[in-house]
Scaffold this motif. Structure first.
Motif, PDB file in Angstrom:
ATOM      1  N   ARG A  85       0.867  -1.177   0.000  1.00 48.24           N
ATOM      2  CA  ARG A  85       0.000   0.000   0.000  1.00 48.24           C
ATOM      3  C   ARG A  85       0.901   1.225   0.000  1.00 48.24           C
ATOM      4  NH1 ARG A  85      -2.207   0.386   4.753  1.00 48.24           N
ATOM      5  NH2 ARG A  85      -4.228   1.296   4.256  1.00 48.24           N
ATOM      6  N   LEU A  86       0.799   2.027  -1.049  1.00 47.57           N
ATOM      7  CA  LEU A  86       1.594   3.242  -1.183  1.00 47.57           C
ATOM      8  C   LEU A  86       0.707   4.448  -0.927  1.00 47.57           C
ATOM      9  CD1 LEU A  86       3.507   2.342  -4.466  1.00 47.57           C
ATOM     10  CD2 LEU A  86       4.453   2.298  -2.154  1.00 47.57           C
ATOM     11  N   LEU A  87       1.255   5.419  -0.227  1.00 44.40           N
ATOM     12  CA  LEU A  87       0.472   6.586   0.158  1.00 44.40           C
ATOM     13  C   LEU A  87       1.073   7.848  -0.446  1.00 44.40           C
ATOM     14  CD1 LEU A  87      -2.009   7.138   1.998  1.00 44.40           C
ATOM     15  CD2 LEU A  87      -0.383   7.810   3.768  1.00 44.40           C
ATOM     16  N   LEU A  88       0.239   8.617  -1.127  1.00 43.46           N
ATOM     17  CA  LEU A  88       0.618   9.939  -1.619  1.00 43.46           C
ATOM     18  C   LEU A  88      -0.167  10.951  -0.798  1.00 43.46           C
ATOM     19  CD1 LEU A  88       2.247  11.520  -3.739  1.00 43.46           C
ATOM     20  CD2 LEU A  88       0.240  11.442  -5.214  1.00 43.46           C
ATOM     21  N   PRO A  89       0.517  11.719   0.053  1.00 48.37           N
ATOM     22  CA  PRO A  89      -0.214  12.557   1.015  1.00 48.37           C
ATOM     23  C   PRO A  89      -0.789  13.819   0.392  1.00 48.37           C
ATOM     24  CG  PRO A  89       2.145  12.867   1.268  1.00 48.37           C
ATOM     25  CD  PRO A  89       1.971  11.785   0.237  1.00 48.37           C
ATOM     26  N   ALA A  90      -1.756  14.383   1.102  1.00 47.20           N
ATOM     27  CA  ALA A  90      -2.252  15.708   0.752  1.00 47.20           C
ATOM     28  C   ALA A  90      -1.092  16.687   0.924  1.00 47.20           C
ATOM     29  CB  ALA A  90      -3.412  16.078   1.670  1.00 47.20           C
ATOM     30  N   ALA A 153       4.581  23.551   0.958  1.00 46.84           N
ATOM     31  CA  ALA A 153       4.553  22.197   0.398  1.00 46.84           C
ATOM     32  C   ALA A 153       5.947  21.786  -0.067  1.00 46.84           C
ATOM     33  CB  ALA A 153       3.566  22.123  -0.758  1.00 46.84           C
ATOM     34  N   PRO A 154       6.274  20.481  -0.013  1.00 49.02           N
ATOM     35  CA  PRO A 154       7.621  20.014  -0.377  1.00 49.02           C
ATOM     36  C   PRO A 154       7.908  20.005  -1.872  1.00 49.02           C
ATOM     37  CG  PRO A 154       6.239  18.169   0.247  1.00 49.02           C
ATOM     38  CD  PRO A 154       5.445  19.395   0.542  1.00 49.02           C
ATOM     39  N   ALA A 155       6.934  20.342  -2.694  1.00 49.75           N
ATOM     40  CA  ALA A 155       7.150  20.486  -4.137  1.00 49.75           C
ATOM     41  C   ALA A 155       6.395  21.722  -4.600  1.00 49.75           C
ATOM     42  CB  ALA A 155       6.669  19.252  -4.893  1.00 49.75           C
ATOM     43  N   GLN A 156       7.051  22.503  -5.453  1.00 54.18           N
ATOM     44  CA  GLN A 156       6.451  23.727  -5.981  1.00 54.18           C
ATOM     45  C   GLN A 156       6.777  23.833  -7.464  1.00 54.18           C
ATOM     46  OE1 GLN A 156       4.586  25.836  -4.188  1.00 54.18           O
ATOM     47  NE2 GLN A 156       5.013  25.081  -2.120  1.00 54.18           N
ATOM     48  N   LEU A 157       5.811  24.318  -8.239  1.00 53.71           N
ATOM     49  CA  LEU A 157       6.052  24.559  -9.660  1.00 53.71           C
ATOM     50  C   LEU A 157       5.112  25.649 -10.153  1.00 53.71           C
ATOM     51  CD1 LEU A 157       7.390  23.878 -12.366  1.00 53.71           C
ATOM     52  CD2 LEU A 157       5.643  22.108 -12.695  1.00 53.71           C
ATOM     53  N   LEU A 164      12.066  21.352  -5.032  1.00 50.69           N
ATOM     54  CA  LEU A 164      11.712  20.005  -4.586  1.00 50.69           C
ATOM     55  C   LEU A 164      12.470  19.666  -3.311  1.00 50.69           C
ATOM     56  CD1 LEU A 164      11.637  17.659  -7.737  1.00 50.69           C
ATOM     57  CD2 LEU A 164       9.705  18.525  -6.415  1.00 50.69           C
ATOM     58  N   HIS A 165      11.764  19.026  -2.376  1.00 55.28           N
ATOM     59  CA  HIS A 165      12.390  18.452  -1.192  1.00 55.28           C
ATOM     60  C   HIS A 165      12.608  16.951  -1.408  1.00 55.28           C
ATOM     61  CE1 HIS A 165      11.162  22.284   0.470  1.00 55.28           C
ATOM     62  NE2 HIS A 165      11.841  22.024   1.573  1.00 55.28           N
ATOM     63  N   ALA A 166      13.271  16.328  -0.450  1.00 59.81           N
ATOM     64  CA  ALA A 166      13.675  14.933  -0.615  1.00 59.81           C
ATOM     65  C   ALA A 166      12.508  13.957  -0.565  1.00 59.81           C
ATOM     66  CB  ALA A 166      14.707  14.559   0.444  1.00 59.81           C
ATOM     67  N   ALA A 167      11.395  14.325   0.044  1.00 62.58           N
ATOM     68  CA  ALA A 167      10.235  13.425   0.128  1.00 62.58           C
ATOM     69  C   ALA A 167       9.001  14.254   0.445  1.00 62.58           C
ATOM     70  CB  ALA A 167      10.456  12.349   1.186  1.00 62.58           C
ATOM     71  N   GLY A 168       7.860  13.570   0.451  1.00 63.85           N
ATOM     72  CA  GLY A 168       6.601  14.226   0.767  1.00 63.85           C
ATOM     73  C   GLY A 168       5.740  14.518  -0.438  1.00 63.85           C
ATOM     74  N   TRP A 169       6.277  14.293  -1.660  1.00 61.65           N
ATOM     75  CA  TRP A 169       5.516  14.587  -2.880  1.00 61.65           C
ATOM     76  C   TRP A 169       5.423  13.384  -3.816  1.00 61.65           C
ATOM     77  CZ3 TRP A 169       8.522  14.012  -7.243  1.00 61.65           C
ATOM     78  CH2 TRP A 169       9.906  14.051  -7.056  1.00 61.65           C
ATOM     79  N   SER A 224      16.915  13.809   5.131  1.00 63.87           N
ATOM     80  CA  SER A 224      15.585  13.720   5.716  1.00 63.87           C
ATOM     81  C   SER A 224      14.573  14.264   4.721  1.00 63.87           C
ATOM     82  CB  SER A 224      15.520  14.513   7.026  1.00 63.87           C
ATOM     83  OG  SER A 224      15.809  15.876   6.793  1.00 63.87           O
ATOM     84  N   ALA A 225      13.300  14.073   5.026  1.00 67.13           N
ATOM     85  CA  ALA A 225      12.247  14.464   4.093  1.00 67.13           C
ATOM     86  C   ALA A 225      12.249  15.959   3.819  1.00 67.13           C
ATOM     87  CB  ALA A 225      10.887  14.031   4.636  1.00 67.13           C
ATOM     88  N   ASN A 226      12.601  16.761   4.820  1.00 68.49           N
ATOM     89  CA  ASN A 226      12.533  18.215   4.638  1.00 68.49           C
ATOM     90  C   ASN A 226      13.807  18.804   4.047  1.00 68.49           C
ATOM     91  OD1 ASN A 226      14.230  17.919   6.775  1.00 68.49           O
ATOM     92  ND2 ASN A 226      13.061  19.163   8.217  1.00 68.49           N
ATOM     93  N   THR A 227      14.721  17.956   3.571  1.00 67.31           N
ATOM     94  CA  THR A 227      15.926  18.452   2.913  1.00 67.31           C
ATOM     95  C   THR A 227      15.568  19.047   1.552  1.00 67.31           C
ATOM     96  OG1 THR A 227      17.320  16.789   3.991  1.00 67.31           O
ATOM     97  CG2 THR A 227      18.204  17.838   2.015  1.00 67.31           C
ATOM     98  N   LEU A 228      15.915  20.300   1.338  1.00 68.90           N
ATOM     99  CA  LEU A 228      15.665  20.946   0.049  1.00 68.90           C
ATOM    100  C   LEU A 228      16.742  20.507  -0.937  1.00 68.90           C
ATOM    101  CD1 LEU A 228      14.080  22.991  -1.669  1.00 68.90           C
ATOM    102  CD2 LEU A 228      15.586  24.786  -0.750  1.00 68.90           C
ATOM    103  N   LEU A 229      16.312  19.884  -2.034  1.00 60.74           N
ATOM    104  CA  LEU A 229      17.266  19.386  -3.025  1.00 60.74           C
ATOM    105  C   LEU A 229      17.697  20.480  -3.992  1.00 60.74           C
ATOM    106  CD1 LEU A 229      15.635  15.942  -3.882  1.00 60.74           C
ATOM    107  CD2 LEU A 229      17.498  16.411  -2.270  1.00 60.74           C
ATOM    108  N   PHE A 230      16.741  21.261  -4.473  1.00 59.73           N
ATOM    109  CA  PHE A 230      17.092  22.322  -5.417  1.00 59.73           C
ATOM    110  C   PHE A 230      15.964  23.342  -5.494  1.00 59.73           C
ATOM    111  CE2 PHE A 230      14.435  19.766  -8.192  1.00 59.73           C
ATOM    112  CZ  PHE A 230      13.777  20.720  -8.956  1.00 59.73           C
ATOM    113  N   SER A 231      16.309  24.490  -6.012  1.00 61.20           N
ATOM    114  CA  SER A 231      15.333  25.476  -6.471  1.00 61.20           C
ATOM    115  C   SER A 231      15.786  25.916  -7.857  1.00 61.20           C
ATOM    116  CB  SER A 231      15.245  26.667  -5.512  1.00 61.20           C
ATOM    117  OG  SER A 231      16.514  27.283  -5.363  1.00 61.20           O
TER     118      SER A 231
END
Length: 235
Positions: A85-90, A153-157, A164-169, A224-231
């Motif tokens: 079971r995979l979960l994609l959060p709000a 949010a951990p992803a923005q466009l 993008l952050h490392a997780a959460g999206w 960790s999930a809140n690590t910012l990978l890039f902008s």
């Protein structure tokens, strides 16, 4: 003396029986995890995410993030795992479009289900994950950011910027809490509009610049999930 002992012993037994009969019956917790607290605890997560490889293409003009998430999983169960079971959060649950799920055996059947505000993907393995075994699982999906307005949010466009952050999206096994997510290894293949400028917060390498897109590879360890990978932003 013997008669007196037997009488007193019988009297004591009757007294104990009467005392027990007068006490209210209390149901004791039957699950081992409940014995210490008397409250039911969550079941342990059966799958650990050891590594993640992501391929992402940003299409700002259509507000689309096209992605392929490859999850390196290790089972913590002593029994075979026939499904996941995979979960994609709000807030991404309502913005996701899932195209396919597969592993080394090929494409896997799956269906979507709602879990409050989250998006649940349930898939059955052709070959169950063996006890304490490993498996790469791949999910191909899109996220649409039209009208998206969640600043933290951990992803923005947008048409002019992205991050993008490392997780959460992207989908993770149900039960894995993104806020407590620790990842040993992450690789991100990224395609940006060629006119955009990348600001990477981890190890990065420019691979190629084509007529429409520039390609990069980002790598990180112990994130960790809140690590910012890039902008990135349009010049």
């Amino acid at each position: 003396m013997l008669l007196a002992f037997l009488v007193s012993d019988t009297t004591l037994r009757l007294a104990l029986l009467l005392l027990l009969a007068s006490m209210p019956f209390t149901r004791l917790p039957h699950h081992p995890a409940m014995l210490a607290t008397g409250r039911q605890t969550a079941a342990p997560v059966q799958l650990h995410v050891e590594a993640v490889e992501l391929d992402v293409r940003l299409e700002p003009t259509t507000y689309t993030l096209a992605a392929k998430a490859m999850l390196g999983l290790r089972s913590r169960s002593l029994k075979p795992l026939p499904a996941i079971r995979l979960l994609l959060p709000a807030p991404f649950a309502a913005r996701a479009r899932i195209y396919a799920v597969w592993d080394h055996s090929g494409f896997l059947p799956w269906y979507r289900a709602r879990l409050e505000n989250d998006f649940l993907i349930v898939t059955t393995f052709t070959q169950p994950i063996r006890p304490l075994g490993q498996r790469w699982l791949v999910v191909r999906f899109d996220l649409n950011f039209t009208g998206f307005d969640v600043p933290d949010a951990p992803a923005q466009l947008t048409p002019h910027a992205a991050s993008l952050h490392a997780a959460g999206w992207y989908p993770l096994p149900a039960g894995v809490e993104p806020s407590q997510f620790q990842l040993n290894k992450l690789r991100l293949g990224l395609r940006l509009p060629r006119a955009w400028r990348l600001r990477s917060y981890t190890e990065s390498k420019h691979l190629h610049t084509g007529t429409e897109f520039a390609e990069y590879e980002l790598r990180a360890k112990a994130v960790s999930a809140n690590t910012l990978l890039f902008s990135a932003y349009a010049q």
